[in-house]
Design an enzyme around this catalytic site. Structure first.
Site, PDB file in Angstrom:
ATOM      1  N   ASP A  36       1.737   3.927   2.963  1.00  0.00           N
ATOM      2  CA  ASP A  36       0.706   4.763   2.339  1.00  0.00           C
ATOM      3  C   ASP A  36       1.318   5.928   1.542  1.00  0.00           C
ATOM      4  OD1 ASP A  36      -1.897   5.338   1.645  1.00  0.00           O
ATOM      5  OD2 ASP A  36      -2.568   5.900   3.644  1.00  0.00           O
ATOM      6  N   ASP A  37       1.646   7.025   2.229  1.00  0.00           N
ATOM      7  CA  ASP A  37       2.241   8.210   1.590  1.00  0.00           C
ATOM      8  C   ASP A  37       3.413   8.665   2.458  1.00  0.00           C
ATOM      9  OD1 ASP A  37       0.051   8.992  -0.554  1.00  0.00           O
ATOM     10  OD2 ASP A  37      -1.029   8.504   1.285  1.00  0.00           O
ATOM     11  N   HIS A  63       0.865  -1.197   0.000  1.00  0.00           N
ATOM     12  CA  HIS A  63       0.000   0.000   0.000  1.00  0.00           C
ATOM     13  C   HIS A  63       0.892   1.235   0.000  1.00  0.00           C
ATOM     14  CE1 HIS A  63      -3.855   2.060   1.743  1.00  0.00           C
ATOM     15  NE2 HIS A  63      -3.123   2.926   1.046  1.00  0.00           N
ATOM     16  N   HIS A  91       1.254   4.905  -2.340  1.00  0.00           N
ATOM     17  CA  HIS A  91       0.903   5.789  -3.468  1.00  0.00           C
ATOM     18  C   HIS A  91       2.207   6.435  -3.919  1.00  0.00           C
ATOM     19  CE1 HIS A  91      -3.439   5.589  -2.399  1.00  0.00           C
ATOM     20  NE2 HIS A  91      -2.928   5.362  -1.206  1.00  0.00           N
ATOM     21  N   HIS A 123      -9.608   1.139  -1.234  1.00  0.00           N
ATOM     22  CA  HIS A 123      -9.550   1.724   0.102  1.00  0.00           C
ATOM     23  C   HIS A 123     -10.955   1.613   0.697  1.00  0.00           C
ATOM     24  CE1 HIS A 123      -5.800   3.344  -1.281  1.00  0.00           C
ATOM     25  NE2 HIS A 123      -5.622   4.134  -0.248  1.00  0.00           N
ATOM     26  N   GLU A 180     -11.273   3.320   6.015  1.00  0.00           N
ATOM     27  CA  GLU A 180     -10.239   4.204   6.570  1.00  0.00           C
ATOM     28  C   GLU A 180     -10.987   5.269   7.382  1.00  0.00           C
ATOM     29  OE1 GLU A 180      -8.142   6.454   3.566  1.00  0.00           O
ATOM     30  OE2 GLU A 180      -6.482   6.986   4.908  1.00  0.00           O
TER      31      GLU A 180
HETATM   32  N1  HPA Z   1      -6.468   7.493   1.382  1.00  0.00           N
HETATM   33  C1  HPA Z   1      -7.214   7.723   0.303  1.00  0.00           C
HETATM   34  N2  HPA Z   1      -6.710   8.190  -0.827  1.00  0.00           N
HETATM   35  C2  HPA Z   1      -5.401   8.417  -0.894  1.00  0.00           C
HETATM   36  C3  HPA Z   1      -4.580   8.197   0.174  1.00  0.00           C
HETATM   37  C4  HPA Z   1      -5.142   7.707   1.381  1.00  0.00           C
HETATM   38  O1  HPA Z   1      -4.468   7.491   2.408  1.00  0.00           O
HETATM   39  N3  HPA Z   1      -3.328   8.524  -0.230  1.00  0.00           N
HETATM   40  C5  HPA Z   1      -3.405   8.913  -1.507  1.00  0.00           C
HETATM   41  N4  HPA Z   1      -4.670   8.859  -1.924  1.00  0.00           N
HETATM   42 ZN    ZN Z   2      -3.768   4.807   0.579  1.00  0.00          ZN
END
Ligand code: HPA
Ligand code: ZN
Length: 347
Positions: free
Chosen positions: A283-284, A22, A24, A202, A205
């Site tokens: 994630d990021d 996971h 991006h 996703h 969350e």
């Molecule tokens: N959640 C949803 N969309 C996203 C995320 C995330 O953490 N990071 C980049 N796009």
């Molecule tokens: Zn994500």
């Protein structure tokens, strides 16, 4: 088994072979690279320094972050930019002993501002090839649809992807979750499945358990991104455990986006103890304060994870991957070999 010291746990985490499921790629854009690309492409950015950019990374929810994330990717203009971004990520996780990564990209974040689909994907794919030959990291690419846009726009993106189908492992669903349930994309996901693509989304969350049921039943996903809110529904827990559906959990992201108040409250240990196939991910990483090993380390400290938990997370990252059976078996064996060697050394 527990570790003799925090240093021993850190060393164990650092060395264990692992995969990331996971990530991006646009979320790995470090402020320094943002500045370098802004200069290279003569793009104005509303910050005076990399430190100022970092200071702006204080989010109170997902949308707060997304606004800055879409603004940040504006510096990505050429195939070389996408290559440099992706290669920097692979070099960084190579240092974390990651040996496989399944990475997301957001084509609509680029086509929406006039950058061709091919410009983005060509650069990413070239870096994936070089990561394989130069670093020994295998990788796969997942194309995400932005859920705040329409299903019609997702179909147009799938059309853009047609010449690249043999290089795309699957499709995903990201961006603003609340108000954009998985059901909005059931037709385009069905079409992606007929093309032989894997599907992930996703879910849970910020969104409620109903969104998770929809991702399972309507999108027929092969893997779930986040899934934190599954724990609110016993029926969901049972379903996810019975199917051993992989959950790509992202603790530092959850902390940054206020999905949890403190890392000590993170549900990851509970997920593992319930027998769910939870995995660790970043994630990021440039926005949320850490790459893969930072996530392992911070979470292990906050939740007092023991060696069995770490091994489970690393093994789950391969079990939940889209690698073939042989590659998964080989990776699990590499982990067993690593653990034996570690135990032998500490005697
Ligand atoms: N959640 C949803 N969309 C996203 C995320 C995330 O953490 N990071 C980049 N796009
Ligand atoms: Zn994500």
């Amino acid at each position: 088994m527990s570790f003799a010291s925090p240093q021993q746990r850190q060393a164990f985490i650092a060395g264990i072979p692992k995969a990331e499921l996971h990530l991006h790629i646009e979320g790995s854009l470090e402020p320094e690279m943002m500045f370098a690309l802004a200069q290279r492409n003569a793009v104005d950015i509303p910050f005076a320094s990399a430190d100022e950019v970092r200071k702006a990374y204080a989010f109170s929810n997902l949308q707060d972050f997304l606004d800055i994330y879409y603004q940040g990717m504006n510096v990505l203009r050429t195939e070389q930019d996408f290559y440099d971004l992706t290669m920097a990520y692979f070099k960084r996780i190579h240092a974390d002993n990651a040996i496989h990564a399944e990475i997301f990209f957001d084509p609509q974040g680029h086509t929406g501002r006039g950058i061709a689909f091919s410009t983005a994907i060509d650069g990413i794919l070239r870096a994936m090839d070089d990561a394989g030959s130069q670093l020994g990291i295998t990788s796969q690419l997942i194309m995400c649809f932005l859920r705040h846009l329409s299903e019609e726009e997702a179909f147009a993106t799938l059309e853009d992807a047609m010449p690249y189908l043999d290089r795309i492992a699957g499709v995903g669903l990201d961006s603003s979750e609340l108000g954009h349930p998985p059901s909005k994309f059931s037709k385009v996901f069905a079409k992606a499945k007929t093309l032989g693509l894997k599907t992930v989304a996703h879910a849970g969350e910020e969104g409620p358990p109903e969104y998770i049921w929809e991702a399972l039943d309507l999108l027929k996903i092969d893997r779930m991104d986040h899934g934190n809110r599954s724990l609110e529904d016993d029926g969901l827990i049972e379903r996810l455990r019975d199917n051993q559906m992989a959950l790509t959990v992202c603790p530092l992201s959850n902390l940054s986006l206020c999905v949890i108040d403190r890392l000590e409250d993170h549900p990851l240990k509970k997920m593992l103890d319930l027998g769910l196939c939870a995995t660790m991910n970043s994630d990021d990483p440039s926005y949320f304060g850490g790459y893969l090993n930072d996530n392992y380390e911070a979470t292990a400290t906050a939740l007092n994870l023991d060696k069995d938990h770490i091994v489970k997370l690393a093994k789950n990252s391969f079990r939940g991957s889209f690698l073939g059976e042989d590659a998964i078996e080989q990776s699990l064996q590499r982990i067993d070999d690593y653990v034996s060697e570690f135990d032998r050394k500490i005697g």
